[in-house]
Design a protein around this motif. Sequence first.
Motif, PDB file in Angstrom:
ATOM      1  N   MET A   1       0.843  -1.189   0.000  1.00 19.57           N
ATOM      2  CA  MET A   1       0.000   0.000   0.000  1.00 19.57           C
ATOM      3  C   MET A   1       0.884   1.246   0.000  1.00 19.57           C
ATOM      4  N   GLY A   2       1.796   1.325   0.971  1.00 20.28           N
ATOM      5  CA  GLY A   2       2.647   2.503   1.080  1.00 20.28           C
ATOM      6  C   GLY A   2       3.514   2.713  -0.143  1.00 20.28           C
ATOM      7  N   GLN A   3       4.070   1.603  -0.638  1.00 24.31           N
ATOM      8  CA  GLN A   3       4.934   1.697  -1.811  1.00 24.31           C
ATOM      9  C   GLN A   3       4.146   2.186  -3.024  1.00 24.31           C
ATOM     10  N   GLU A   4       2.942   1.684  -3.181  1.00 30.08           N
ATOM     11  CA  GLU A   4       2.096   2.119  -4.300  1.00 30.08           C
ATOM     12  C   GLU A   4       1.773   3.606  -4.189  1.00 30.08           C
ATOM     13  N   LEU A   5       1.453   4.061  -2.985  1.00 30.56           N
ATOM     14  CA  LEU A   5       1.154   5.483  -2.791  1.00 30.56           C
ATOM     15  C   LEU A   5       2.377   6.352  -3.093  1.00 30.56           C
ATOM     16  N   ARG A   6       3.558   5.885  -2.702  1.00 29.73           N
ATOM     17  CA  ARG A   6       4.777   6.644  -3.003  1.00 29.73           C
ATOM     18  C   ARG A   6       4.993   6.733  -4.513  1.00 29.73           C
ATOM     19  N   LEU A   7       4.790   5.610  -5.221  1.00 25.80           N
ATOM     20  CA  LEU A   7       4.953   5.624  -6.682  1.00 25.80           C
ATOM     21  C   LEU A   7       3.967   6.577  -7.344  1.00 25.80           C
ATOM     22  N   LEU A   8       2.741   6.581  -6.862  1.00 27.10           N
ATOM     23  CA  LEU A   8       1.739   7.493  -7.427  1.00 27.10           C
ATOM     24  C   LEU A   8       2.111   8.955  -7.185  1.00 27.10           C
ATOM     25  N   ARG A   9       2.619   9.246  -5.981  1.00 30.32           N
ATOM     26  CA  ARG A   9       3.051  10.619  -5.681  1.00 30.32           C
ATOM     27  C   ARG A   9       4.216  11.024  -6.589  1.00 30.32           C
ATOM     28  N   GLU A  10       5.182  10.114  -6.739  1.00 31.89           N
ATOM     29  CA  GLU A  10       6.347  10.429  -7.570  1.00 31.89           C
ATOM     30  C   GLU A  10       5.974  10.624  -9.035  1.00 31.89           C
ATOM     31  N   ARG A  11       4.979   9.873  -9.503  1.00 32.73           N
ATOM     32  CA  ARG A  11       4.521  10.055 -10.890  1.00 32.73           C
ATOM     33  C   ARG A  11       3.936  11.445 -11.111  1.00 32.73           C
TER      34      ARG A  11
ATOM     35  N   SER B   1      -6.345   6.024   6.576  1.00 28.69           N
ATOM     36  CA  SER B   1      -7.794   5.855   6.715  1.00 28.69           C
ATOM     37  C   SER B   1      -8.422   5.925   5.322  1.00 28.69           C
ATOM     38  N   THR B   2      -9.702   5.608   5.243  1.00 28.70           N
ATOM     39  CA  THR B   2     -10.392   5.739   3.949  1.00 28.70           C
ATOM     40  C   THR B   2     -10.410   7.200   3.500  1.00 28.70           C
ATOM     41  N   ASP B   3     -10.540   8.120   4.456  1.00 23.54           N
ATOM     42  CA  ASP B   3     -10.497   9.540   4.097  1.00 23.54           C
ATOM     43  C   ASP B   3      -9.114   9.931   3.572  1.00 23.54           C
ATOM     44  N   ASP B   4      -8.062   9.355   4.163  1.00 25.32           N
ATOM     45  CA  ASP B   4      -6.703   9.623   3.670  1.00 25.32           C
ATOM     46  C   ASP B   4      -6.563   9.150   2.224  1.00 25.32           C
ATOM     47  N   ILE B   5      -7.079   7.961   1.933  1.00 23.73           N
ATOM     48  CA  ILE B   5      -6.997   7.423   0.568  1.00 23.73           C
ATOM     49  C   ILE B   5      -7.765   8.319  -0.398  1.00 23.73           C
ATOM     50  N   LYS B   6      -8.943   8.769   0.014  1.00 23.22           N
ATOM     51  CA  LYS B   6      -9.727   9.672  -0.843  1.00 23.22           C
ATOM     52  C   LYS B   6      -8.965  10.957  -1.119  1.00 23.22           C
TER      53      LYS B   6
ATOM     54  N   TYR C   1      -3.615  13.128  -6.335  1.00 17.46           N
ATOM     55  CA  TYR C   1      -2.868  12.474  -7.411  1.00 17.46           C
ATOM     56  C   TYR C   1      -3.703  12.326  -8.690  1.00 17.46           C
ATOM     57  N   ARG C   2      -4.932  12.858  -8.665  1.00 14.28           N
ATOM     58  CA  ARG C   2      -5.849  12.833  -9.810  1.00 14.28           C
ATOM     59  C   ARG C   2      -6.107  11.414 -10.313  1.00 14.28           C
ATOM     60  N   LEU C   3      -6.460  10.550  -9.378  1.00  8.85           N
ATOM     61  CA  LEU C   3      -6.758   9.155  -9.705  1.00  8.85           C
ATOM     62  C   LEU C   3      -8.257   8.981  -9.869  1.00  8.85           C
TER      63      LEU C   3
ATOM     64  N   LYS D   1      -8.212   2.649 -10.477  1.00  4.89           N
ATOM     65  CA  LYS D   1      -7.039   2.893  -9.632  1.00  4.89           C
ATOM     66  C   LYS D   1      -7.459   3.185  -8.195  1.00  4.89           C
ATOM     67  N   VAL D   2      -8.504   3.938  -8.009  1.00  2.81           N
ATOM     68  CA  VAL D   2      -9.019   4.234  -6.668  1.00  2.81           C
ATOM     69  C   VAL D   2      -9.553   2.951  -6.046  1.00  2.81           C
ATOM     70  N   ASP D   3     -10.276   2.154  -6.825  1.00  2.00           N
ATOM     71  CA  ASP D   3     -10.789   0.869  -6.329  1.00  2.00           C
ATOM     72  C   ASP D   3      -9.631  -0.039  -5.908  1.00  2.00           C
ATOM     73  N   GLU D   4      -8.553  -0.025  -6.683  1.00  2.00           N
ATOM     74  CA  GLU D   4      -7.372  -0.831  -6.352  1.00  2.00           C
ATOM     75  C   GLU D   4      -6.773  -0.401  -5.009  1.00  2.00           C
TER      76      GLU D   4
END
Length: 167
Positions: A1-11, A41-46, A52-54, A58-61
Amino acid sequence: MGQELRLLRERRKLTGARAARDLGWSASKVSRIEAAKTMPSTDDIKALAKLYRLEGDKVDELFGLLRDAEQRGWWEDYEDALPEEYTTFLGLEAEATFQRDWEPQVVPGLLQTEDYAREVILATRGIARITHSGVRSRVEARLDRQGTRAAQARSLRAHRGARRVGP
């Protein structure tokens, strides 16, 4: 989860500090989430998905990853009885999509009988200083690991139409 979020931020070419500022969070919160030290949290993911304009899949993932991350692994019941390195290995193994073993000295742990596993573990007591209850816990963990991996293999065979699983 964390690694995916970091990759999305870096993109998005954002630094952790910039993402934190844009979200009104501390930089340490972003860092802890990306390092898997804090569960978002779910709010953090939202909020992250919006930043990240997802959209859509991708959001479901990400929500699927969050659900998976919230589930306790079977090995966590043994954290007090097993070395930290081994419980880390078990966690990684549970997420693996491929596994290959080569153990020329002993039967691999996934194929050991209860008695064989006990004898192998007892043989290491001079080196590892394992108590009798520690031996029992390690044998139980090994048998649970076998059951879990066997169930995963059955599930994969059923899902793949009973074709051979593995190389």
